[in-house]
Design an enzyme around this catalytic site. Sequence first.
Site, short mmCIF file in Angstrom:
data_model
loop_
_atom_site.label_atom_id
_atom_site.label_comp_id
_atom_site.label_asym_id
_atom_site.label_seq_id
_atom_site.Cartn_x
_atom_site.Cartn_y
_atom_site.Cartn_z
N CYS A 148 0.81 -1.23 0.00
CA CYS A 148 0.00 0.00 0.00
C CYS A 148 0.84 1.28 0.00
O CYS A 148 0.41 2.31 -0.53
CB CYS A 148 -0.97 -0.01 1.18
SG CYS A 148 -0.23 -0.42 2.76
N HIS A 182 -1.62 7.00 3.59
CA HIS A 182 -0.19 6.93 3.89
C HIS A 182 0.47 8.18 3.32
O HIS A 182 0.31 8.51 2.15
CB HIS A 182 0.43 5.69 3.26
CG HIS A 182 0.01 4.40 3.90
ND1 HIS A 182 -0.70 4.33 5.07
CD2 HIS A 182 0.23 3.11 3.53
CE1 HIS A 182 -0.90 3.06 5.39
NE2 HIS A 182 -0.37 2.31 4.48
#
Lengths: 352, 352, 352, 352
Positions: free
Chosen positions: C152, C245
Amino acid sequence: MDFNRSRLPVAVLGATGTVGQRLISLLANHPWFELTALAASDQSVGKRYADAVRWHLPTPIPARYRDWIVQPSRPPLDARLVFSALPTDVARQTEDDFANAGYIVSTNSSPHRMDADVPLLIPEVNAHHLPLIESQRRRRGGRGYIIANPNCSTIHLALALKPLHDAFGITRLVVTTMQAISGAGYPGVASMDMVDNVVPFIGGEEGKMESEPHKILGALADGHIAPAPFRLSAHCNRVMTLDGHLEAVSIEFARKPLPVELRVAFADFRGEPQALGLPSAPARPIVVRDEPDRPQPRLDRDEQNGMASVVGRIRPCPVLDYKFVVLGHNTLRGAAGGTILNAELLVAKEMV
Amino acid sequence: MDFNRSRLPVAVLGATGTVGQRLISLLANHPWFELTALAASDQSVGKRYADAVRWHLPTPIPARYRDWIVQPSRPPLDARLVFSALPTDVARQTEDDFANAGYIVSTNSSPHRMDADVPLLIPEVNAHHLPLIESQRRRRGGRGYIIANPNCSTIHLALALKPLHDAFGITRLVVTTMQAISGAGYPGVASMDMVDNVVPFIGGEEGKMESEPHKILGALADGHIAPAPFRLSAHCNRVMTLDGHLEAVSIEFARKPLPVELRVAFADFRGEPQALGLPSAPARPIVVRDEPDRPQPRLDRDEQNGMASVVGRIRPCPVLDYKFVVLGHNTLRGAAGGTILNAELLVAKEMV
Amino acid sequence: MDFNRSRLPVAVLGATGTVGQRLISLLANHPWFELTALAASDQSVGKRYADAVRWHLPTPIPARYRDWIVQPSRPPLDARLVFSALPTDVARQTEDDFANAGYIVSTNSSPHRMDADVPLLIPEVNAHHLPLIESQRRRRGGRGYIIANPNCSTIHLALALKPLHDAFGITRLVVTTMQAISGAGYPGVASMDMVDNVVPFIGGEEGKMESEPHKILGALADGHIAPAPFRLSAHCNRVMTLDGHLEAVSIEFARKPLPVELRVAFADFRGEPQALGLPSAPARPIVVRDEPDRPQPRLDRDEQNGMASVVGRIRPCPVLDYKFVVLGHNTLRGAAGGTILNAELLVAKEMV
Amino acid sequence: MDFNRSRLPVAVLGATGTVGQRLISLLANHPWFELTALAASDQSVGKRYADAVRWHLPTPIPARYRDWIVQPSRPPLDARLVFSALPTDVARQTEDDFANAGYIVSTNSSPHRMDADVPLLIPEVNAHHLPLIESQRRRRGGRGYIIANPNCSTIHLALALKPLHDAFGITRLVVTTMQAISGAGYPGVASMDMVDNVVPFIGGEEGKMESEPHKILGALADGHIAPAPFRLSAHCNRVMTLDGHLEAVSIEFARKPLPVELRVAFADFRGEPQALGLPSAPARPIVVRDEPDRPQPRLDRDEQNGMASVVGRIRPCPVLDYKFVVLGHNTLRGAAGGTILNAELLVAKEMV
């Protein structure tokens, strides 16, 4: 077992958990107790303590215990008294085993709290319940017995209620808690449940808060505790604080005091631990804050080394008589510190 | 002013604040309203909106408004109705100025909420208070008037209380809130006050929550509102959630219902907005969750586009009759969305 | 198996996990795929999906799937393609089983990512790696094969690197991540680890980030991928954000561009998904923010339905050539959305 | 002014701010310094300190200072040395006024940090810069002078760099910070910016971090400091921690050490404060943690009373030579504690 020591030998059951860690920190330099054994579940047995524990406190593991080998949570242990921070599912049987084998058990676990002959003890509140121990010892047929610490939210509520109940007679109260995540242990509450969130539910908590205070504030008569007759409703919520349970209380009295009487009752309150000078006793078990926005968990939970309940926002309630807020540290006075204070009371009362 | 348009021309006062931003987002594609002017304080006047605002929403500034020039929050504005998200200190005078100049003011600010001839409006709850507008118009001597949105915590409480009060007659309730930081605007609450903390105090909030519901749920008789006679106590707390006020309620009724009646009363509740098909009306103004740990702010605040109140944890209360939890979005239904729904009701009732 | 349907029948493996939930939400109204089976671990098999899952998304479980019975994560399943959100420990074998049984597997799990004949696919970046599938099919002796989604954090880094590498030739970069808790699934990260804290370690993450980009940005030659030859160092940290993120990058090029060239390379970047008009493709795979303090996780993660990488703070680096920040949604483009986009590419390329 | 006292009389400028509060707490029982005056901005002057301050520390206001009257931040004050925690906009002039009036100023503010004859002092790192004071005194024509504390992120970075630079010669480094909210003072960062978020920008911070270490680690020659010639790039981010700046470092050396040499250089490092036994000196200025996931802000920031830098995760870097993480308390060693240690060094060196 050799008890020819100047300090009472004690062990910790459930030594690797979050409450166990607090117990070990508090016992590292205790004037009356000497920690002699660390016990935990089978997966930790035989390991060095420092290897078995995932330490969560900002202060380090006391150096002398790092290399101790974790022992099984079963008798015998080289101790006169065991502090139990066992998980609920194993606590009932294990604590009975220790008590039946002659040990004194000061537990923070819940299974025995409501047993008829187990004192549910807050030394400032119900030291007069200690005679229950004699009937318990008779039942067990030995010197061993169990005393229990109330639920971490109950302790601070009951401490705050004590001087009010004595002075004015509580008839009804509604309490809403905002409880810290450390109350659920580790790993406990998932961070995904807490970021930008509140969880309005804690399994079993409302039941404990609605039953325990009646026993704690009950009267001892004919060897039994008559539950205090007030009515109590609890709403329990989990919020994203590390330590410190905050509780909003609405309360009604048999005799409605003036606001100043309420404040004085809180601030002047002292109990047996203060009279006896117990080592872990806070000088003031209830600290009153007069600022409009206090107490707050991060700012006030460490008051009196985390052994005090902090009360604030005393004001009239349009439904019952008064409203106030009470805050207390849930893993110090509300857990590890409470069980140690309980044990200190036993020593001071020569019941060990 | 030229109102020969298919949609009603509306302006936003306090357009740069957090509620103002929500208003603009919601009005960008509104079927009945056409946003025609953005007004704010003098320090923003004359700037491009995109330069004047510190935008906080995850959706971008609607493109067509980015280059609009911010106007002063004073009449005249090219609009028939103004939405006011003004700060408290300037709202009273400014809103009066607009109403006296013939504008309709749908405000989210607090100063006029308790004025005798200003409807404190939640369309599902008290659309029948709209006749107050006629006396207000007479007082002002023109077509202009003010309607007010209740406090963001009050709205969701009052929505939940409405079906209960109608069916069972509320006599007393205690509510403890856990309110989101967006309720204080931007910059609002300092992060140092919120990390690992709860603040058990919100200035003025308990007073609003303890007074507004009596007006909202009051009866209109002889052109005046008779306050609903129940007793209400509020404890207000700030917690670290972005949006969504959570409220724990203990409540007593004149006629105590069965638990299932309570659930049905919540779930079946519909009001004027649903009957009229107002554009911003939620299909279900109250959504009931049956899981033991819901509603939760992050998971449930956006229910029905943030226009519903979400109720859960219906259970007996040992002190009053029942306990439940209600949650709602504080800047959507609790602020911007509420003032828009209020204005939609005026249009549907042909009061503009 | 009957594939006479207008949409491709697909199944989800690991349907109860956090990525599985995202997959189901995204597939509920997908124009090209028809969800036909939900599979999970043995403890969920046979249960209603709504009973088996602990749902974490703010949008509800799509109604039609609530009563579906969870199936075992083993062939056969009534599907042509399976999306795998299996835990690492079971993914390798299970995915091989499906691929060898003739299914196409679009996986978000890590075990097969670095397999030589498995495309580690980001459609905008390396659609030209798809020919690897033919060698994989030959190896497996059938029509089945696996394509993998990168880590990810890697996905958003690689998306941002692609236009830079094509235009200027990356030679070295240092990236420091601040990753959201949802990346660890549920219960995942303990709240006690996250309150008032950052954890400067995520198991295995730095290794993935330091290896996967070389494959993704590598050249396909003679049926093999020659790893991109730049040097890459990753520091991975866990912070208390729910989703998104954030990555701080210092980067050096073979040919140092002007700042404006860098910005243009990001903003003008388009790839196969945009050219092909894939249903889940963002209009702009990289969105550039020019404010000094953007991108921010909560404000920017949902850009382009969470399918874009958002870049900002482009500025000179005193050690390498430039610094910038890139942010992306870790469970949308970074997981569930990425595997769906990968599958859409297969359909558009007629490889199903 | 009467200095016939056993301890040096000191005052605090900016006494009501967050760093001022820390200073007062640390000075309350200081063996060498006697706090004699509290000064702040005009809006606080004349008030009781307890009324003027919004106290943020969990320990209470030292009782003896509660009733002190706040004085203006102008000479004269009854003190030989003043600690300055003034806001940036007033610090430059005020500090010059005090120094020119003969006072020693130990400041935490930034304006004078890069002045050529002002030591930018970390006692373990560059006590050998103290001779700058003589040229400064000559410039000012008296006994007064200023010494400055570096930026709160710089201090911990520079402490960690010192033993490495001495032993191996730093050539380049990239540092990414995750900084606590207390670094911005109170009210400082809005909670709406921090819930479920990271802000990848702190105004002016990267410039400070990229310039100050060159001066701190520079060589003194011919009365001037030659900046250390390494190249340094900083990425600064704000995260939701209360205290403790975490920094991820990639670093390159003139002579690449073995990993064990790096660890030994950190762990064995001692400086002048340790040699001189300064009261606030940590026994170990750099503490090395060997666990894979440490240091962490909440668990490690109080190491050595918040006066140490804590280093961990020493590992090879694929781009430069090594990676590591360094953490330190930003308002103790990084601010108030640092300025006090600086003043202690002056006393020990008989420069007061």
